[in-house]
Design a protein around this motif. Structure first.
Motif, PDB file in Angstrom:
ATOM      1  N   ILE A   1       8.331  -6.033 118.347  1.00 22.84           N
ATOM      2  CA  ILE A   1       8.096  -4.695 117.810  1.00 22.84           C
ATOM      3  C   ILE A   1       7.253  -4.757 116.541  1.00 22.84           C
ATOM      4  CG2 ILE A   1       9.219  -2.692 116.771  1.00 22.84           C
ATOM      5  CD1 ILE A   1      11.520  -3.095 118.682  1.00 22.84           C
ATOM      6  N   ILE A   2       7.560  -5.727 115.674  1.00 22.78           N
ATOM      7  CA  ILE A   2       6.776  -5.870 114.445  1.00 22.78           C
ATOM      8  C   ILE A   2       5.311  -6.120 114.768  1.00 22.78           C
ATOM      9  CG2 ILE A   2       6.427  -7.276 112.376  1.00 22.78           C
ATOM     10  CD1 ILE A   2       8.905  -5.501 112.253  1.00 22.78           C
ATOM     11  N   SER A   3       5.058  -6.949 115.774  1.00 23.46           N
ATOM     12  CA  SER A   3       3.675  -7.225 116.178  1.00 23.46           C
ATOM     13  C   SER A   3       2.972  -5.957 116.644  1.00 23.46           C
ATOM     14  CB  SER A   3       3.647  -8.282 117.287  1.00 23.46           C
ATOM     15  OG  SER A   3       4.154  -9.514 116.826  1.00 23.46           O
TER      16      SER A   3
ATOM     17  N   LEU B   1       3.715  -2.878 115.749  1.00 27.99           N
ATOM     18  CA  LEU B   1       3.511  -2.018 114.582  1.00 27.99           C
ATOM     19  C   LEU B   1       2.305  -2.469 113.768  1.00 27.99           C
ATOM     20  CD1 LEU B   1       7.234  -1.612 113.458  1.00 27.99           C
ATOM     21  CD2 LEU B   1       5.748   0.233 114.274  1.00 27.99           C
ATOM     22  N   ILE B   2       2.183  -3.767 113.562  1.00 24.73           N
ATOM     23  CA  ILE B   2       1.038  -4.291 112.799  1.00 24.73           C
ATOM     24  C   ILE B   2      -0.271  -4.001 113.525  1.00 24.73           C
ATOM     25  CG2 ILE B   2      -0.070  -6.419 111.990  1.00 24.73           C
ATOM     26  CD1 ILE B   2       2.717  -7.494 111.368  1.00 24.73           C
ATOM     27  N   ALA B   3      -0.237  -4.136 114.847  1.00 24.35           N
ATOM     28  CA  ALA B   3      -1.448  -3.865 115.634  1.00 24.35           C
ATOM     29  C   ALA B   3      -1.855  -2.397 115.565  1.00 24.35           C
ATOM     30  CB  ALA B   3      -1.220  -4.275 117.091  1.00 24.35           C
ATOM     31  N   ASN B   4      -0.903  -1.523 115.200  1.00 24.81           N
ATOM     32  CA  ASN B   4      -1.181  -0.088 115.149  1.00 24.81           C
ATOM     33  C   ASN B   4      -1.766   0.362 113.814  1.00 24.81           C
ATOM     34  OD1 ASN B   4      -0.847   2.457 116.692  1.00 24.81           O
ATOM     35  ND2 ASN B   4       0.488   3.037 114.978  1.00 24.81           N
ATOM     36  N   ILE B   5      -1.840  -0.536 112.854  1.00 26.28           N
ATOM     37  CA  ILE B   5      -2.394  -0.169 111.542  1.00 26.28           C
ATOM     38  C   ILE B   5      -3.868   0.216 111.691  1.00 26.28           C
ATOM     39  CG2 ILE B   5      -2.995  -1.051 109.253  1.00 26.28           C
ATOM     40  CD1 ILE B   5      -0.490  -2.763 109.359  1.00 26.28           C
ATOM     41  N   ASP B   6      -4.233   1.292 111.060  1.00 25.31           N
ATOM     42  CA  ASP B   6      -5.611   1.781 111.116  1.00 25.31           C
ATOM     43  C   ASP B   6      -6.554   0.731 110.549  1.00 25.31           C
ATOM     44  OD1 ASP B   6      -8.012   3.173 110.913  1.00 25.31           O
ATOM     45  OD2 ASP B   6      -7.000   5.064 110.500  1.00 25.31           O
TER      46      ASP B   6
ATOM     47  N   GLY C   1      10.065  -5.190 107.450  1.00 22.13           N
ATOM     48  CA  GLY C   1      10.645  -5.143 108.785  1.00 22.13           C
ATOM     49  C   GLY C   1      11.305  -6.428 109.233  1.00 22.13           C
ATOM     50  N   MET C   2      10.886  -7.575 108.707  1.00 21.24           N
ATOM     51  CA  MET C   2      11.437  -8.863 109.118  1.00 21.24           C
ATOM     52  C   MET C   2      12.364  -9.423 108.046  1.00 21.24           C
ATOM     53  SD  MET C   2      10.518 -10.088 112.121  1.00 21.24           S
ATOM     54  CE  MET C   2      10.528 -11.869 111.962  1.00 21.24           C
TER      55      MET C   2
ATOM     56  N   VAL D   1       2.736   0.106 106.004  1.00 22.05           N
ATOM     57  CA  VAL D   1       4.107  -0.302 105.693  1.00 22.05           C
ATOM     58  C   VAL D   1       4.860  -0.477 107.006  1.00 22.05           C
ATOM     59  CG1 VAL D   1       6.306   0.356 104.632  1.00 22.05           C
ATOM     60  CG2 VAL D   1       4.150   0.818 103.450  1.00 22.05           C
ATOM     61  N   ILE D   2       5.515  -1.618 107.135  1.00 22.37           N
ATOM     62  CA  ILE D   2       6.242  -1.924 108.362  1.00 22.37           C
ATOM     63  C   ILE D   2       7.741  -1.861 108.103  1.00 22.37           C
ATOM     64  CG2 ILE D   2       6.616  -3.623 110.191  1.00 22.37           C
ATOM     65  CD1 ILE D   2       3.751  -2.538 110.065  1.00 22.37           C
ATOM     66  N   ILE D   3       8.418  -0.973 108.820  1.00 23.01           N
ATOM     67  CA  ILE D   3       9.874  -0.964 108.875  1.00 23.01           C
ATOM     68  C   ILE D   3      10.262  -0.899 110.348  1.00 23.01           C
ATOM     69  CG2 ILE D   3      10.201   0.043 106.596  1.00 23.01           C
ATOM     70  CD1 ILE D   3      10.646   2.744 107.894  1.00 23.01           C
ATOM     71  N   LEU D   4      11.514  -1.176 110.653  1.00 30.43           N
ATOM     72  CA  LEU D   4      11.930  -1.348 112.044  1.00 30.43           C
ATOM     73  C   LEU D   4      12.584  -0.083 112.582  1.00 30.43           C
ATOM     74  CD1 LEU D   4      11.997  -3.706 114.168  1.00 30.43           C
ATOM     75  CD2 LEU D   4      14.421  -3.939 113.544  1.00 30.43           C
TER      76      LEU D   4
END
Length: 468
Positions: A28-30, A32-37, A48-49, A422-425
């Motif tokens: 999921i973290i991967s 989310l990171i891939a979704n960053i503009d 998140g981790m 910003v990454i949160i889970l």
């Protein structure tokens, strides 16, 4: 054992198995990171981790790194380790003739069995401890040795998704019991009694708790043990965050209650020593009264074993009638453990790490939790039911009615990543929809900035009908 009473971890009836797969936290973290503009110039802040080693304020002790360097430079640990782990890693007291030359003074120190025994009313032996590649492998081993046709396992909600993933992969039914936010995330004991049946092979407890940040009291752990004893269900105690407690309750290992209920303790160096990438974990059986072991096979189990045609069937767990340690040793024959030089460093790491290092880590986590609680109160759409008292993460509830164009926790986290880096889970990843998990084990500046960006995200998406 009383006639007609359910044996430890055994069962009779067959239940339909839940084969639902789940994605891992890393997966999921991967995403989310891939979704960053791509056009977003803000630096990435990951909350998140559970890996504080990426932040400069969280570093392992020099004893740990020096011990690993010493192991490598000795050239004594370039070969294979025994399948269940180097004996000096498992227990310092075993004297064993080994083919390679060793500097024995390093290996006469306390290791994992001694380390775990410090907090128990009895001493674990070499035979009770197995070395694993991190706590994740320990989880898989625990479920693998308990699996059998129709088996189910009780796991907390919210919880750690690897349990569901591993259980589903093994064909086990997962039954969820609730943790109660209004009671500091304590276990719902009534739910456990309602969920358990003759097919229940284990009860999973996570303490200190990930993802909730709670630490259970002695009294509550005692009630859990009594419930498991009454139901004849062994406990899998996930203590990967062991000793990382900084609130009102001190950490109590579940193995303290091993005389009344068998406990499988899972842990690792990862969190307390801040070395998650070293993948050094353990699996310990705390069963001083041998409730796991009976001297004779009953007729039902004997028929099953005679009819077993494959190794997988032979390893199917009717562990109340077989010696669990012997089966573990066979199972570890097919597993790969941590790097030999890492294992060889463990005795020195455990023996020579001083209390100042641990106190520093606890102080950092306590300060981070204070920062978190102060800043999170400035974000109207997030509610934290209780200040974290342990581990490195906390669950907070989303109030979606205050937000426009945000449908659920997944939508919230993906849009937050895209707009604010910003990454949160998402809470759904740990079993609780429309909550989110935030890891507070970060540098204060990064934690503050990350929470400020979440606040900015809220005001940008505020539902104007509700006002500010």
């Amino acid at each position: 054992m009383e006639s007609g009473r359910k044996k430890w971890g055994s069962g009779e009836a067959e239940n339909e198995v839940d084969t639902t797969a789940t994605i891992t936290i890393k997966g999921i973290i991967s995403l989310l990171i891939a979704n960053i503009d791509e056009g977003n110039t803000k630096r990435l802040i990951s909350l998140g981790m559970g890996d504080p080693s990426v932040y400069s304020s969280f570093r392992t002790t020099h004893v740990a790194t020096d011990s690993v360097i010493h192991s490598i430079e000795s050239n004594d640990f370039n070969g294979y380790a025994p399948t269940s782990g180097l004996p000096q890693t498992r227990n310092r007291s075993l004297k064993l003739e080994m083919e390679m030359e060793m500097e024995m003074e390093i290996y006469q120190v306390e290791a994992i069995a001694d380390y775990l025994s410090r907090d128990l009313p009895y001493k674990l032996s070499l035979e009770d401890v197995f070395i694993t590649s991190g706590c994740t492998q320990a989880i898989d081993v625990a479920l693998s040795i308990l699996v059998r046709p129709g088996a189910n396992v009780l796991i907390p909600k919210p919880g750690f998704p690897i349990y569901q993933l591993s259980a589903s992969f093994r064909g086990m039914e997962v039954r969820y019991y609730d943790l109660l936010p209004e009671r500091r995330w304590e276990v719902n004991l009534d739910a456990i009694e309602a969920l358990a049946d003759q097919n229940t092979v284990a009860l999973v407890i996570i303490n200190p708790n990930n993802p909730c940040g709670s630490v259970y009291s002695y009294k509550h752990l005692e009630k859990i043990a009594e419930t498991a004893r009454k139901l004849s269900i062994p406990i899998i105690s996930d203590e990967v965050y062991g000793h990382l407690a900084f609130g009102g309750n001190r950490f109590i290992p579940m193995g303290v209650f091993g005389s009344s209920v068998p406990v499988i303790t899972l842990g690792s160096l990862s969190k307390r020593w801040i070395v998650p990438g070293w993948r050094l974990g353990w699996f310990a059986v705390t069963d001083p009264t041998n409730l796991f072991i009976t001297p004779k096979l009953d007729e039902h189990v004997m028929v099953f074993l005679i009819n077993s045609l494959t190794l997988a069937d032979a390893n199917t767990s009717y562990y109340s009638s077989c010696q669990i340690i012997e089966r573990l040793e066979r199972y570890f024959d097919i597993l790969g453990g941590p790097a030999t030089f890492i294992q060889a460093a463990v005795p020195r790491i455990i023996e020579q790490t001083d209390g100042a290092f641990f106190r520093k880590t606890i102080n950092l986590l306590k300060q981070a939790s204070d920062v978190f609680m102060e800043k999170v109160q400035e974000i109207p759409c997030i509610t934290c039911p209780h200040k974290p008292e342990g581990s490195m993460a906390v669950m907070v509830k989303l109030n979606l009615s205050l937000l426009e164009n945000i449908s659920d926790d997944i939508d919230f986290c993906f849009k937050l990543a895209k707009e604010e880096s910003v990454i949160i889970l998402p809470g759904l990843a740990v079993g609780l929809k429309n909550w989110v998990r935030i890891t507070f084990a970060a540098d204060p500046s990064s934690l503050e900035e990350g929470l400020e960006r979440i606040k900015s995200f809220y005001y940008r998406h505020t539902n104007r009908q509700h006002g500010n």
